[in-house]
Design an enzyme around this catalytic site. Structure first.
Site, PDB file in Angstrom:
ATOM      1  N   GLU A   1       5.622  -0.024  13.671  1.00 28.63           N
ATOM      2  CA  GLU A   1       6.622   0.789  14.349  1.00 28.63           C
ATOM      3  C   GLU A   1       6.091   2.212  14.318  1.00 28.63           C
ATOM      4  O   GLU A   1       5.879   2.775  13.248  1.00 28.63           O
ATOM      5  CB  GLU A   1       7.952   0.666  13.596  1.00 28.63           C
ATOM      6  CG  GLU A   1       9.129   1.234  14.348  1.00 28.63           C
ATOM      7  CD  GLU A   1       9.753   2.342  13.568  1.00 28.63           C
ATOM      8  OE1 GLU A   1      10.414   2.067  12.564  1.00 28.63           O
ATOM      9  OE2 GLU A   1       9.564   3.508  13.962  1.00 28.63           O
TER      10      GLU A   1
ATOM     11  N   CYS B   1      12.112   8.626  12.885  1.00 31.28           N
ATOM     12  CA  CYS B   1      11.478   8.033  14.074  1.00 31.28           C
ATOM     13  C   CYS B   1      12.473   7.957  15.222  1.00 31.28           C
ATOM     14  O   CYS B   1      12.088   7.765  16.365  1.00 31.28           O
ATOM     15  CB  CYS B   1      10.888   6.663  13.773  1.00 31.28           C
ATOM     16  SG  CYS B   1      12.012   5.577  12.900  1.00 31.28           S
TER      17      CYS B   1
ATOM     18  N   LYS C   1       0.895  -1.166   0.000  1.00 26.97           N
ATOM     19  CA  LYS C   1       0.000   0.000   0.000  1.00 26.97           C
ATOM     20  C   LYS C   1       0.926   1.207   0.000  1.00 26.97           C
ATOM     21  O   LYS C   1       1.554   1.528   1.013  1.00 26.97           O
ATOM     22  CB  LYS C   1      -0.876  -0.026   1.257  1.00 26.97           C
ATOM     23  CG  LYS C   1      -2.218   0.697   1.125  1.00 26.97           C
ATOM     24  CD  LYS C   1      -2.101   2.196   1.004  1.00 26.97           C
ATOM     25  CE  LYS C   1      -1.943   2.863   2.356  1.00 26.97           C
ATOM     26  NZ  LYS C   1      -1.823   4.336   2.258  1.00 26.97           N
TER      27      LYS C   1
ATOM     28  N   GLY D   1       4.887   4.316  10.865  1.00 33.39           N
ATOM     29  CA  GLY D   1       4.192   5.589  10.761  1.00 33.39           C
ATOM     30  C   GLY D   1       3.722   6.068  12.116  1.00 33.39           C
ATOM     31  O   GLY D   1       4.377   5.833  13.129  1.00 33.39           O
ATOM     32  N   SER D   2       2.560   6.709  12.108  1.00 30.48           N
ATOM     33  CA  SER D   2       2.089   7.348  13.337  1.00 30.48           C
ATOM     34  C   SER D   2       1.469   6.333  14.285  1.00 30.48           C
ATOM     35  O   SER D   2       1.051   5.243  13.884  1.00 30.48           O
ATOM     36  CB  SER D   2       1.042   8.413  13.006  1.00 30.48           C
ATOM     37  OG  SER D   2      -0.147   7.788  12.557  1.00 30.48           O
TER      38      SER D   2
ATOM     39  N   HIS E   1       2.578   4.940   0.060  1.00 31.89           N
ATOM     40  CA  HIS E   1       2.231   6.164   0.782  1.00 31.89           C
ATOM     41  C   HIS E   1       1.863   7.234  -0.249  1.00 31.89           C
ATOM     42  O   HIS E   1       2.607   7.449  -1.203  1.00 31.89           O
ATOM     43  CB  HIS E   1       3.401   6.634   1.648  1.00 31.89           C
ATOM     44  CG  HIS E   1       2.952   7.620   2.676  1.00 31.89           C
ATOM     45  ND1 HIS E   1       2.649   8.935   2.368  1.00 31.89           N
ATOM     46  CD2 HIS E   1       2.716   7.472   3.997  1.00 31.89           C
ATOM     47  CE1 HIS E   1       2.253   9.549   3.484  1.00 31.89           C
ATOM     48  NE2 HIS E   1       2.284   8.680   4.475  1.00 31.89           N
TER      49      HIS E   1
END
Lengths: 490, 490
Positions: free
Chosen positions: B227, B264, B146, B203-204, B148
């Site tokens: 993560e 991150c 998928k 991601g978030s 981004h």
């Protein structure tokens, strides 16, 4: 309210004990496990007597189980001490991507306090001193045990012995905590406690999935390793059956009815292709099962469930009872073989329901294609058994290949009961057999469920944990610069 | 409706490809990964140009990232081919509990089709050809990606190159599937698809936790490795700071602001003890940060979030802006250092919020006890950094020991940015840093996320998978009767 305080105190104490116990060397943990095994073995007669009274399991069976439990404790400690289950890994020099000198070391640290749920059908091997406890202690975790109410006295007696071992070794008593409250509510409260970091469970799909859902809905979700059983299909191929049906029938009947069928690996479905060999097998198996008398189940709830689902199967228009019908007491079960055609089995998902007890479905297939279709329709399974010889491998090569894909463990010409305790064992499978097919519940790799990873970058030697210091003082297997080794690092 | 059909077809095709791809040898998978790395390297200039246009990241940074991505692909394949990440295990003889001759062999089989979610901040290394894809392919899984939406063209260009490699190697094209629909809804539909067996996400917290919850609520729950970031505290000790503040400030300022702080592992919290050294460090760091101009962020959503949370921090009565205030465009971010006392930080959980971008909090402690308290109050972290020398180890031994317990990776005298790709790396941490602290997202052990266990009991040699046959034809590391070995079995 008092219960809440007690639970909170118990888990808080287990956490305090964890802060000390996690620092024990692998060898120190192995020593504890060996001493527990010694103590259980010394008290075997007493423990077996209590368990026989509570569970209706016979003493010989319980003795085998207790021996296995002791072996589990010892072998998990030994595997941990050799470094066979932890990924202690060191990279020094230019082994990374950035082409500079690196010094990175990774070890496995215990995840925290583990909640262990006792299983009704194994008062020793899957309960208080069982595989979850042994693997959690080997991982450096402390445990809070929710005893199974069906063998509370056994559980308490075992816990008392384990506590005495802790005292003898001058280790904190709360390394092993035994809850006084064996209720479902206590179990739920335990899983919700913020200081509980993982859960081990063996039991029903309903029970395991409920705990799993609770754990996933926590503010901090935690891993739940729930082993929830399966129907363990056995696939019979014609050549092997023609060759050795009489011999195999005895073994299979034992697997169907041993311990009153109360094994998570009990063969609940037997699949064969119509043939004279299958006819012979069927009549031999029925005759054998008919000689085995009704026997008491573990507890009334299991007996009620057995009677209910056995009757549901028999009430179907598609099934036929092959074994003799006879009266059995309401706390007992009788060996039962029920026949159904592959076509009817394929059309009726409810026949995949696991009936805990000595009942098996004999599914008759017209051909190997139906066999393969059944294999693929089955939900996640702990095991699959293939009964075949070299002629079958020639005649049914593709079918055998496809059927072997089903289940966490595939057995060739045997029975699924009797789960060997060794590093190569896998006791697990796709959902709903377990909640995580990446881990096993039996064998020393079960320890991996309770460890999380910790990595040190450019740390001074003296601040590193011993397993990843240059000197391999624990004499363990490690991965150093992409090879396994027991060497020191210069 | 058309979307649904497309998604269903995509995943079904990926599953068909899986049925073939999973049988490829470890070396065959490594060959594919190497060819993909070669092809990406050959097309580096084009890919970097597209990515620079879409992400606002500078070409030099993107080149480093692409190199790392190629290294990842190669090194994961190599580690898999050496047998460093799979537990191929053989027990023969009387190594089990039942004292009889056993023959049990365990291998790791790929879990199925893996859903890979591209991350906005790493168009290569954590996206279409990134660590999740590389590790899933190394495990023998096929992937459905998928993309981004913030770098869809880059993703498409990479996918096209990877597809060409598959064609060159005569492998099924659906081993790698790239969804045309980059929407959140498509991602949700993907995670719900019954043939998807695991999910990789970077991601978030909101995004990762939402996918995790969806996956756990499926009829068959599946593992989600999400993560979700952290604030990566840096703990400064006085002696080291007095010794090398000027040198360290430059490195730290780079870590705070590199790639506009969109890592991150960006150090979002810096914790020090009040001292002249801290005062000097602070003024040097502020001066350094003030020289760095505002810069464009990855996309408008991230820029809006940065501006909003930065302002929320500044609006608090407990905080003080240390860097100069200046106007910045609405798609940009400016380096920002904000001061707060330890007492105020401890009382306000909202200051632990991860502001994605070049902002850090400087938390001033009165003493080491406050430092330790902060370490323990912090939510699960990917990293912790300790800046200390041997005098600090003497003066603050216990504090250093306790602080080192926080985070999946602990760095000694460095910065948390720059995640090395090697077997010893751990890129992970307690929730909410990730959803499962037992696994890493970087380094070849990331492959372990996508494998489930399969065990064979008494199987004929010719029906066993090559990794556990007697002859070690793949020349891999295996565990045989409780020792690591590359030997054949007699």
């Amino acid at each position: 309210m008092i219960q809440t305080a007690t639970m909170g105190d118990s888990v808080a104490n287990a956490y305090q004990a964890f802060l000390a116990y996690r620092n024990l060397s692998y060898a120190g943990r192995a020593k504890l496990l060996n001493h527990i095994a010694d103590a259980l073995a010394s008290n075997a007669n007493d423990l077996i007597a209590i368990a026989a009274e509570e569970t209706n399991l016979n003493p010989a069976r319980l003795k085998t189980e207790l021996n296995r439990t002791c072996f589990q404790l010892r072998s998990y400690g030994e595997a941990a001490a050799k470094g066979l289950v932890f990924d202690n890994t060191i990279d020094v020099g230019t082994t990374g991507n950035s082409q500079v000198n690196i010094d990175i070391r990774k070890t496995v640290v215990p995840i925290g306090v583990v909640a262990v749920f006792g299983a009704s059908n194994f008062p020793f091997a899957y309960s208080t001193p069982g595989g979850d406890t042994a693997s959690a202690l080997a991982a450096g975790c402390t445990v809070v045990i929710k005893p199974h109410p069906a063998h509370f006295k056994t559980s308490l007696a075992v816990a008392k012995i384990m506590k005495e071992v802790l005292a003898q070794l001058h280790l904190p008593g709360s390394i092993i905590t035994h809850l006084e409250d064996a209720s479902t509510e206590a179990g739920i409260e335990l899983v919700k406690h913020p200081l509980i970091k993982a859960v081990g469970f063996t039991g029903s799909l309903n029970g395991g999935k409920a705990l799993y859902d609770i754990a996933q809905q926590r503010v901090q979700p935690i891993p739940v390793f729930a082993e929830m059983g399966s129907v363990n299909p056995v696939f019979l191929f014609p050549n092997r059956l023609a060759q050795s049906a009489p011999k195999y029938v005895g073994v299979l009947a034992g697997a169907i009815t041993g311990s009153v069928g109360q094994f998570c690996t009990q063969p609940g479905i037997i699949v064969g292709i119509d043939s004279p060999a299958l006819e012979q097998f069927k009549s031999l198996l029925v005759a054998d099962l008919n000689t085995i008398p009704p026997a008491k189940m573990l507890h009334q709830g299991i007996a009620d469930s057995f009677a209910k689902y056995r009757q549901l199967f028999l009430d179907k228009t598609t099934t036929e009872l092959l074994t003799k019908e006879q009266y059995f007491e309401h706390d007992m079960a009788i060996p039962t073989l029920i026949e159904v055609s592959a076509a009817d089995f394929i059309n009726d998902n409810s026949l995949q329901h696991e009936v805990f007890g000595p009942v098996s479905l004999l599914v008759r297939c017209a051909n190997e294609q139906e066999m393969v279709q059944i294999a693929y329709l089955m939900k996640g399974q702990l095991t699959t058994t293939i009964v075949a010889n070299h002629l079958d491998v020639e005649d049914y090569k593709e079918a055998i290949h496809l059927i072997a894909e089903v289940g966490g463990r595939v057995i060739w010409n045997g029975v699924p009961t009797g789960v060997e305790v060794c590093l190569s064992m896998h006791h697990g499978g796709d959902f709903p057999a377990t909640t995580d097919s990446r881990f096993t519940a039996v064998g020393a790799d079960a320890i991996k469920r309770w460890g999380k990873i910790k990595c040190y970058q450019n740390f001074p030697q003296e601040l590193l944990p011993p397993p990843v210091q240059n000197k391999n003082s624990w004499q363990i297997w490690r991965r150093i610069n992409n090879e396994y080794s027991k060497s020191d690092l210069d």
